[in-house]
Design a protein around this motif. Sequence first.
Motif, PDB file in Angstrom:
ATOM      1  N   UNK A   1      92.190 135.359  34.691  1.00  0.00           N
ATOM      2  CA  UNK A   1      92.544 134.433  35.283  1.00  0.00           C
ATOM      3  C   UNK A   1      92.167 134.050  37.084  1.00  0.00           C
ATOM      4  N   UNK A   2      91.910 132.443  36.816  1.00  0.00           N
ATOM      5  CA  UNK A   2      91.099 131.952  38.727  1.00  0.00           C
ATOM      6  C   UNK A   2      89.504 132.344  38.539  1.00  0.00           C
ATOM      7  N   UNK A   3      89.112 132.578  37.313  1.00  0.00           N
ATOM      8  CA  UNK A   3      87.834 133.532  37.761  1.00  0.00           C
ATOM      9  C   UNK A   3      86.872 132.668  37.102  1.00  0.00           C
ATOM     10  N   UNK A   4      85.738 131.952  37.620  1.00  0.00           N
ATOM     11  CA  UNK A   4      85.094 131.361  36.656  1.00  0.00           C
ATOM     12  C   UNK A   4      83.123 132.008  37.128  1.00  0.00           C
ATOM     13  N   UNK A   5      82.617 131.853  35.264  1.00  0.00           N
ATOM     14  CA  UNK A   5      81.947 132.656  35.184  1.00  0.00           C
ATOM     15  C   UNK A   5      80.760 131.736  36.205  1.00  0.00           C
ATOM     16  N   UNK A   6      80.470 131.384  36.657  1.00  0.00           N
ATOM     17  CA  UNK A   6      78.970 130.806  37.960  1.00  0.00           C
ATOM     18  C   UNK A   6      79.247 131.375  38.617  1.00  0.00           C
ATOM     19  N   UNK A   7      80.938 131.649  39.694  1.00  0.00           N
ATOM     20  CA  UNK A   7      81.116 132.690  40.500  1.00  0.00           C
ATOM     21  C   UNK A   7      80.721 134.385  40.467  1.00  0.00           C
ATOM     22  N   UNK A   8      80.978 134.532  39.441  1.00  0.00           N
ATOM     23  CA  UNK A   8      81.146 135.312  39.092  1.00  0.00           C
ATOM     24  C   UNK A   8      79.342 136.566  38.817  1.00  0.00           C
ATOM     25  N   UNK A   9      78.744 135.565  38.763  1.00  0.00           N
ATOM     26  CA  UNK A   9      77.350 135.828  38.605  1.00  0.00           C
ATOM     27  C   UNK A   9      76.787 136.163  39.884  1.00  0.00           C
ATOM     28  N   UNK A  10      76.699 135.997  41.078  1.00  0.00           N
ATOM     29  CA  UNK A  10      76.260 135.201  41.463  1.00  0.00           C
ATOM     30  C   UNK A  10      76.323 136.690  42.637  1.00  0.00           C
ATOM     31  N   UNK A  11      76.991 137.647  43.245  1.00  0.00           N
ATOM     32  CA  UNK A  11      76.595 138.455  43.724  1.00  0.00           C
ATOM     33  C   UNK A  11      75.436 139.315  42.860  1.00  0.00           C
ATOM     34  N   UNK A  12      75.237 139.350  41.844  1.00  0.00           N
ATOM     35  CA  UNK A  12      74.223 139.990  40.627  1.00  0.00           C
ATOM     36  C   UNK A  12      72.683 139.151  40.629  1.00  0.00           C
ATOM     37  N   UNK A  13      72.911 138.412  41.378  1.00  0.00           N
ATOM     38  CA  UNK A  13      71.200 137.439  41.210  1.00  0.00           C
ATOM     39  C   UNK A  13      70.995 137.584  42.095  1.00  0.00           C
ATOM     40  N   UNK A  14      69.267 138.232  41.417  1.00  0.00           N
ATOM     41  CA  UNK A  14      67.739 138.469  41.460  1.00  0.00           C
ATOM     42  C   UNK A  14      67.928 140.430  41.638  1.00  0.00           C
ATOM     43  N   UNK A  15      69.191 140.767  41.131  1.00  0.00           N
ATOM     44  CA  UNK A  15      68.602 141.781  40.593  1.00  0.00           C
ATOM     45  C   UNK A  15      67.415 142.459  39.738  1.00  0.00           C
ATOM     46  N   UNK A  16      67.204 143.042  39.252  1.00  0.00           N
ATOM     47  CA  UNK A  16      65.827 143.416  38.917  1.00  0.00           C
ATOM     48  C   UNK A  16      66.377 143.029  37.054  1.00  0.00           C
ATOM     49  N   UNK A  17      65.536 142.268  36.659  1.00  0.00           N
ATOM     50  CA  UNK A  17      66.239 141.129  35.562  1.00  0.00           C
ATOM     51  C   UNK A  17      65.802 142.609  34.375  1.00  0.00           C
ATOM     52  N   UNK A  18      66.263 143.061  33.233  1.00  0.00           N
ATOM     53  CA  UNK A  18      66.061 143.964  31.891  1.00  0.00           C
ATOM     54  C   UNK A  18      65.445 142.994  30.812  1.00  0.00           C
ATOM     55  N   UNK A  19      64.152 143.135  31.085  1.00  0.00           N
ATOM     56  CA  UNK A  19      62.982 143.013  30.134  1.00  0.00           C
ATOM     57  C   UNK A  19      63.433 142.519  28.242  1.00  0.00           C
ATOM     58  N   UNK A  20      64.760 143.452  28.485  1.00  0.00           N
ATOM     59  CA  UNK A  20      65.573 143.391  26.977  1.00  0.00           C
ATOM     60  C   UNK A  20      66.721 143.530  26.933  1.00  0.00           C
ATOM     61  N   UNK A  21      67.967 142.410  26.218  1.00  0.00           N
ATOM     62  CA  UNK A  21      69.726 142.814  26.889  1.00  0.00           C
ATOM     63  C   UNK A  21      69.670 142.640  25.485  1.00  0.00           C
ATOM     64  N   UNK A  22      69.671 143.606  24.477  1.00  0.00           N
ATOM     65  CA  UNK A  22      70.869 143.650  23.223  1.00  0.00           C
ATOM     66  C   UNK A  22      72.374 144.408  23.126  1.00  0.00           C
ATOM     67  N   UNK A  23      72.831 142.857  23.221  1.00  0.00           N
ATOM     68  CA  UNK A  23      74.070 143.009  22.757  1.00  0.00           C
ATOM     69  C   UNK A  23      74.531 143.099  21.426  1.00  0.00           C
ATOM     70  N   UNK A  24      75.783 144.518  20.833  1.00  0.00           N
ATOM     71  CA  UNK A  24      75.908 145.006  19.688  1.00  0.00           C
ATOM     72  C   UNK A  24      77.163 144.063  19.805  1.00  0.00           C
ATOM     73  N   UNK A  25      77.072 143.460  19.049  1.00  0.00           N
ATOM     74  CA  UNK A  25      77.626 142.696  18.154  1.00  0.00           C
ATOM     75  C   UNK A  25      78.374 143.161  16.687  1.00  0.00           C
ATOM     76  N   UNK A  26      80.189 142.977  17.580  1.00  0.00           N
ATOM     77  CA  UNK A  26      81.321 143.924  17.062  1.00  0.00           C
ATOM     78  C   UNK A  26      82.520 143.000  17.034  1.00  0.00           C
ATOM     79  N   UNK A  27      82.924 142.652  16.087  1.00  0.00           N
ATOM     80  CA  UNK A  27      84.490 141.600  16.271  1.00  0.00           C
ATOM     81  C   UNK A  27      85.257 142.646  16.515  1.00  0.00           C
ATOM     82  N   UNK A  28      86.798 142.320  16.427  1.00  0.00           N
ATOM     83  CA  UNK A  28      87.738 142.959  17.289  1.00  0.00           C
ATOM     84  C   UNK A  28      88.298 143.418  15.771  1.00  0.00           C
TER      85      UNK A  28
END
Length: 215
Positions: free
Chosen positions: A113-140
């Motif tokens: 509660x109280x955190x927006x995605x935009x603020x949460x991304x900020x400290x990681x701006x400029x990290x080495x950018x992955x060439x590929x991000x695989x998201x393993x999709x699985x339902x709860x």
Amino acid sequence: SGVMAGKRGALIVLEGVDKAGKTTQCNKLVQALQQSGQSVEMMRFPDRTTIIGQLISAYLEKKSDLEDHVVHLLFSANRWEMVPSMKKKLEQGTTLVVDRYAFSGAAFTSAKPGFCLDWCKKPDVGLPKPDLVMFLQLSPAQAALRGQFGEERYEIDDFQRTVQQKFDQLMKDPSVNWQEIDASQSIEDVHREITTHSLNTINTAQNLPLGELWK
Ligand code: ADP
Ligand code: FDM
């Protein structure tokens, strides 16, 4: 890079909710790439071996409490402290297979509660950018079939559902090379898909400069 410079390695990240199979698949991918003659190393975030990582680990094990902003910044600092060695390895031609990265950072904190995605991304701006991000999709429901949650912080059904929604938002960002993987398949079928995507990425990344994340 100079005239004699070799080909760089690829930065490959696996993301997903708890129990999606990230650790299983990172290990299998590293083994397969090694066997095909690639220079490859596995990494995971949080890296609990550093001083910062030990603070994070104690927090996750509920041995300590930390203010929510503070722990978010520690997770980010735990990535930044690895950046010099990551860049060096990539430049030397070693491919890095990474279990969780800044996407987990943004998804987990912004599920509070109280955190927006935009603020949460900020400290990681400029990290080495992955060439590929695989998201393993699985339902709860499918995740529940893989056993009970452990005792760590965040291992709660409702929270994981919110985390999944935050990942869904992050995956709409076309500046990141996302590949969604159906993680409900057998371990071997998931592995085959992940290996194919990874080999393609290793081939294309070697001729491209390393990018900067979310910049
Ligand atoms: P994560 O790192 O995403 O939390 P793990 O790789 O630790 O997930 O896997 C969680 C559990 O599910 C482990 O017991 C693992 O053996 C099992 N598992 C992983 N992949 C599959 C799969 N494709 N099908 C069934 N069980 C799986
Ligand atoms: N996690 C992980 C975060 O909250 N932020 C981050 O930046 C990262 C990398 O920590 F619950 C969360 C995700 C998970 C926990 O668990 C780490 P594993 O089992 O070590 O992946």
